[in-house]
Design a protein around this motif. Structure first.
Motif, mmCIF file in Angstrom:
data_model
loop_
_atom_site.group_PDB
_atom_site.id
_atom_site.type_symbol
_atom_site.label_atom_id
_atom_site.label_comp_id
_atom_site.label_asym_id
_atom_site.label_seq_id
_atom_site.Cartn_x
_atom_site.Cartn_y
_atom_site.Cartn_z
ATOM 1 N N TRP A 291 32.963 12.040 -56.393
ATOM 2 C CA TRP A 291 31.843 12.980 -56.251
ATOM 3 C C TRP A 291 32.018 14.175 -57.177
ATOM 4 N N TRP A 292 33.238 14.673 -57.296
ATOM 5 C CA TRP A 292 33.514 15.829 -58.154
ATOM 6 C C TRP A 292 33.308 15.473 -59.631
ATOM 7 N N ARG A 293 33.705 14.281 -60.026
ATOM 8 C CA ARG A 293 33.484 13.861 -61.417
ATOM 9 C C ARG A 293 31.990 13.809 -61.729
ATOM 10 N N VAL A 307 33.271 25.614 -55.712
ATOM 11 C CA VAL A 307 32.897 24.467 -54.883
ATOM 12 C C VAL A 307 34.160 24.036 -54.151
ATOM 13 N N LYS A 308 34.261 24.417 -52.893
ATOM 14 C CA LYS A 308 35.498 24.219 -52.136
ATOM 15 C C LYS A 308 35.326 23.061 -51.167
ATOM 16 N N ILE A 309 36.020 21.979 -51.443
ATOM 17 C CA ILE A 309 35.916 20.785 -50.599
ATOM 18 C C ILE A 309 37.021 20.761 -49.548
ATOM 19 N N ASN A 462 28.377 22.873 -43.409
ATOM 20 C CA ASN A 462 28.551 23.006 -41.965
ATOM 21 C C ASN A 462 29.258 21.758 -41.462
ATOM 22 N N HIS A 463 29.121 21.430 -40.198
ATOM 23 C CA HIS A 463 29.888 20.319 -39.635
ATOM 24 C C HIS A 463 29.352 18.955 -40.034
ATOM 25 N N GLN A 464 28.147 18.917 -40.615
ATOM 26 C CA GLN A 464 27.533 17.634 -40.933
ATOM 27 C C GLN A 464 27.263 17.427 -42.415
ATOM 28 N N CYS A 465 27.181 18.480 -43.197
ATOM 29 C CA CYS A 465 26.810 18.301 -44.606
ATOM 30 C C CYS A 465 27.574 19.266 -45.501
ATOM 31 N N PHE A 466 27.670 18.879 -46.752
ATOM 32 C CA PHE A 466 28.304 19.689 -47.784
ATOM 33 C C PHE A 466 27.411 19.606 -49.017
ATOM 34 N N LEU A 467 26.956 20.772 -49.513
ATOM 35 C CA LEU A 467 26.033 20.837 -50.647
ATOM 36 C C LEU A 467 26.603 21.757 -51.712
ATOM 37 N N ALA A 468 26.634 21.267 -52.951
ATOM 38 C CA ALA A 468 27.111 22.069 -54.075
ATOM 39 C C ALA A 468 25.928 22.531 -54.911
ATOM 40 N N ASN A 469 25.980 23.765 -55.346
ATOM 41 C CA ASN A 469 24.905 24.349 -56.147
ATOM 42 C C ASN A 469 24.959 23.783 -57.565
ATOM 43 N N CYS A 470 23.914 23.064 -57.957
ATOM 44 C CA CYS A 470 23.878 22.511 -59.313
ATOM 45 C C CYS A 470 22.676 23.044 -60.097
ATOM 46 N N GLN A 471 22.199 24.234 -59.741
ATOM 47 C CA GLN A 471 21.131 24.883 -60.494
ATOM 48 C C GLN A 471 21.702 25.477 -61.779
ATOM 49 N N PRO A 472 20.871 25.725 -62.776
ATOM 50 C CA PRO A 472 21.393 26.246 -64.048
ATOM 51 C C PRO A 472 22.205 27.522 -63.887
ATOM 52 N N SER A 473 21.818 28.380 -62.965
ATOM 53 C CA SER A 473 22.558 29.612 -62.707
ATOM 54 C C SER A 473 23.039 29.606 -61.267
ATOM 55 N N ASP A 474 24.261 30.080 -61.053
ATOM 56 C CA ASP A 474 24.770 30.170 -59.683
ATOM 57 C C ASP A 474 24.582 31.564 -59.103
ATOM 58 N N GLU A 486 17.695 17.474 -54.380
ATOM 59 C CA GLU A 486 19.006 17.099 -54.903
ATOM 60 C C GLU A 486 19.182 17.482 -56.363
ATOM 61 N N SER A 487 18.116 17.893 -57.033
ATOM 62 C CA SER A 487 18.276 18.400 -58.399
ATOM 63 C C SER A 487 18.829 19.813 -58.391
ATOM 64 N N ARG A 488 18.757 20.500 -57.242
ATOM 65 C CA ARG A 488 19.311 21.851 -57.114
ATOM 66 C C ARG A 488 20.598 21.865 -56.279
ATOM 67 N N TRP A 489 20.699 20.976 -55.325
ATOM 68 C CA TRP A 489 21.863 20.932 -54.435
ATOM 69 C C TRP A 489 22.363 19.496 -54.345
ATOM 70 N N LYS A 490 23.589 19.289 -54.823
ATOM 71 C CA LYS A 490 24.168 17.936 -54.794
ATOM 72 C C LYS A 490 24.872 17.731 -53.454
ATOM 73 N N PRO A 491 24.414 16.764 -52.652
ATOM 74 C CA PRO A 491 25.018 16.563 -51.330
ATOM 75 C C PRO A 491 26.175 15.577 -51.371
ATOM 76 N N MET A 492 27.064 15.724 -50.414
ATOM 77 C CA MET A 492 28.077 14.709 -50.148
ATOM 78 C C MET A 492 27.515 13.717 -49.133
ATOM 79 N N SER A 493 28.082 12.544 -49.111
ATOM 80 C CA SER A 493 27.647 11.520 -48.163
ATOM 81 C C SER A 493 27.928 11.984 -46.735
ATOM 82 N N GLY A 494 26.886 11.942 -45.902
ATOM 83 C CA GLY A 494 27.070 12.304 -44.503
ATOM 84 C C GLY A 494 28.019 11.371 -43.784
#
Length: 660
Positions: A291-293, A307-309, A462-474, A486-494
């Motif tokens: 996912w990180w790659r 982005v702290k996993i 939170n306890h169910q999801c993890f979303l990383a900011n993938c917008q042009p600016s953070d 998902e073009s702005r927030w990349k989710p991890m698999s629930g």
């Protein structure tokens, strides 16, 4: 067989009371006269004992002494033993007592702590004198929604822990609540007993000494359901490999299992669980790397975003950050989400300590360690606040990013059903409404001015999801919080998150402990702090050569202001100020001047609070004020919250007649 000194003393007293020696002399004289008239004085011991038995003297003595026992030991029961002047601690064991508050339809684990040893850091500490204030150890336990706390004991190389706890072993399924758990069911309960050791110094400051997860199921594979394991406690953080001490523990099942499981079955179950845990963690790590790659391939600059996993707990165990958040209901201890924010705010803030230089040491504490210590780092506050807001039914997330000067920071965000985003600062209790800035708007369009201190945001979870900011600016100002895009927030698999963070998962942290009500009496504590502050003020003014005249009525009139300040912190609503001002105007005559200085603390140390107040020029001016008809007032209000957290409001005031 040697006779104990106590037993020998009791026998001697009993023989003297019965005058056995006089009777023996009479028998001896009669035997010499009647049976040995030939003049021989060589009387054998057997002949004398026969004569004593014929007279019944031996039987009388044995009946009176009531000797009982087996082949190798006898115990005297007619007369109590005298007190022993010295008892070796290593040989001393508490009396075996069966707990009385037991429901006969349930099964329990009786856990006894029988003392500690090898706390070498306290090897040189002398035993405290009676009544002397000293540093203490307190042991906190949590098991399946049950919390316990030991009595404080003085810190020592061998702390005298002597406590027992009754842990209920119940099933998770609701339909089997009335049935007692059998051995197979108990073996499937993978929740450990979490033990947290807290040190409290003489000033009231707390330190996390150790956090340990004890596997209790070894008791299922021993005869009679009793075992005496030793629990080795290790330090926290960078000292997690260093032993800080050992606890002697006794575990016993009530009632005992009718059919004890074999130790091979228990060990096999524990081994299978460890293997399953390791496999789940390995699979999640493989997924997280992939996912990180993918995240870095979106934009190379993503490598610098926060982005702290994973995060390390107090034992330096790497855990997914989603494990640290879980819906937490406060029962009737907290009524609203804003009151929950206030509660988290008054818990103490302290960064994790680090030995030597090198910057901040990151340490995300487990919930029991944070609550038992009553203070923690910013991440601990955010995890608790997010969990409480989830418990109140809000859609809440922990945000990881930066604030002023690029300092790493975390805060909490809630999403309303209408799309409005609210930021919650866990350390202050403040709330901010997020209004994004559109960089494509023409220059003449007035953009909202952000009031929050946050600069960038890297991820939310939170306890169910993890979303990383993938917008042009953070940048937080420019961020669009459309979490389903998902073009702005990349989710991890629930499913991946659920495999390692779901409640009951053997790879997850245990369920959060329930909150405990405050043990502090607010009125008593308020009076105590106020009296101490009066003494400190009087001493300070005496050093300045000034007399101190207190006005109790003015002190009492300050209470509504302190109550209004606290209500505003809880609700954001200011009320009651008009009545307070009217009362003060009536209490201060014409031609007099009134000055007041309110301040807020989250600790109850009066001397420390006074030192802080005196660093304020206004407070120093009030305390050292000179004038005609000078009167001094001080009021303290302690507001209690769960976990014995306190908001302490102090207000100093003075009134005097102005002289031209």
């Amino acid at each position: 067989m040697s006779v104990r000194p106590e037993l020998r003393q009791v026998i001697h007293e009993q023989l003297h009371r019965m005058d056995v020696h006089g009777k023996i002399r009479e028998v001896l004289a009669e035997t010499l006269r009647d049976e040995f008239d030939d003049g021989s004085h060589n009387i054998a011991e057997e002949d004398l004992m026969k004569a004593l038995r014929r007279r019944g003297i031996v039987d009388d003595v044995m009946k009176e002494l009531h000797f009982l026992g087996g082949d190798h030991s006898r115990e005297l029961t007619s007369t109590p033993k005298p007190a022993t002047p010295f008892v070796d601690k290593q040989l001393q064991t508490p009396k075996k007592s069966k707990p009385t508050n037991i429901d006969s339809s349930r099964r329990y684990l009786h856990l006894q702590v029988l003392g500690g040893k090898a706390f070498l850091e306290h090897l040189q500490e002398a035993e405290p004198l009676p009544g002397q204030v000293c540093s203490t150890f307190t042991l906190h336990l949590h098991f399946r929604n049950q919390r316990f706390r030991s009595k404080p004991v003085p810190c020592a190389c061998e702390p005298d822990f002597q406590d027992e706890f009754l842990l209920e072993l119940h099933k998770d399924s609701l339909g089997d609540g009335s049935r007692m758990a059998d051995g197979t069911t108990l073996l499937s309960i993978c929740d450990p007993v979490q033990m947290v050791l807290i040190k409290t110094d003489i000033s009231g400051e707390t330190t996390l000494v150790a956090s340990h997860f004890m596997e209790w199921r070894s008791v299922l594979g021993v005869e009679r359901g009793v075992t005496n394991p030793t629990v080795e406690l290790h330090g926290v953080g960078a000292e997690c490999k260093v032993s800080v001490g050992i606890l002697n523990v006794k575990l016993e099942l009530y009632p005992h299992l009718k059919q004890t499981l074999s130790s091979e079955i228990v060990n096999t179950q524990l081994t299978l669980e460890r293997q399953k845990t390791a496999e789940k963690e390995r699979l999640f790590l493989v997924y997280a790397k992939q996912w990180w790659r993918e995240y870095l391939q979106i934009r190379p600059s993503h490598s610098s975003r926060l982005v702290k996993i994973f995060a390390q707990d107090e034992n330096w165990v790497n855990r997914p950050v989603c494990c640290y958040v879980r819906p937490l209901r406060a029962g009737r201890l907290l009524e609203t989400a804003r009151q929950a924010a206030r509660f988290v705010n008054v818990l103490g803030y302290e960064k994790a300590t680090v030995v030597g230089g090198g910057g901040k040491q990151e340490q995300w504490c487990t919930m029991l360690a944070f609550l038992s210590r009553n203070k923690g780092d910013c991440e601990d506050h955010c995890n608790l606040l997010c969990s409480l807001l989830l418990g109140f039914g809000l859609e809440a997330y922990v945000c990881v990013g930066t604030k002023g000067r690029g300092v790493a920071h975390t805060w909490v965000m809630t999403c309303a059903t209408d799309g409005a985003m609210t930021f919650w600062e866990s350390l202050t209790g403040q709330r901010y409404i997020h209004k994004p800035i559109n960089p494509d708007d023409p220059p003449l369009v007035v953009q909202p001015k952000p009031l929050y201190p946050y600069q960038t945001i890297g991820c939310i979870f939170n306890h169910q999801c993890f979303l990383a900011n993938c917008q042009p600016s953070d940048s937080v100002d420019l961020c669009v919080f459309d979490l389903h895009d998902e073009s702005r927030w990349k989710p991890m698999s629930g499913e991946a998150i659920k495999s390692v963070c779901s409640p009951g998962s053997i790879t997850s942290l245990p369920p959060f402990p329930p909150l405990c009500s405050s043990l502090i009496d607010a009125a008593t504590e308020s009076n105590e702090i106020e009296l101490q502050l009066r003494v400190l003020v009087s001493e300070h003014r005496k050093d300045l050569g000034l007399a101190t005249v207190w006005e109790d009525q003015l002190s009492y009139l300050l209470s509504p202001a302190l109550a209004a300040y606290e209500m505003e912190r809880c609700t954001g609503i200011s009320a009651g100020n008009e009545e307070f001002q009217d009362a003060i105007q009536r209490a201060v005559p014409d031609g007099h001047t009134f000055k007041g200085f309110p301040i807020h603390f989250v600790h109850r140390n009066a001397r420390r609070a006074f030192a802080t107040c005196m660093r304020s020029p206004l407070c120093e001016e009030i305390i050292g004020c000179r004038g005609d008809q000078m009167r001094i007032a001080v009021r303290v209000r302690v507001f209690t919250y769960p976990e014995s957290a306190c908001a302490v409001w102090i207000m100093f005031a003075c009134k005097y007649r102005s002289v031209l």
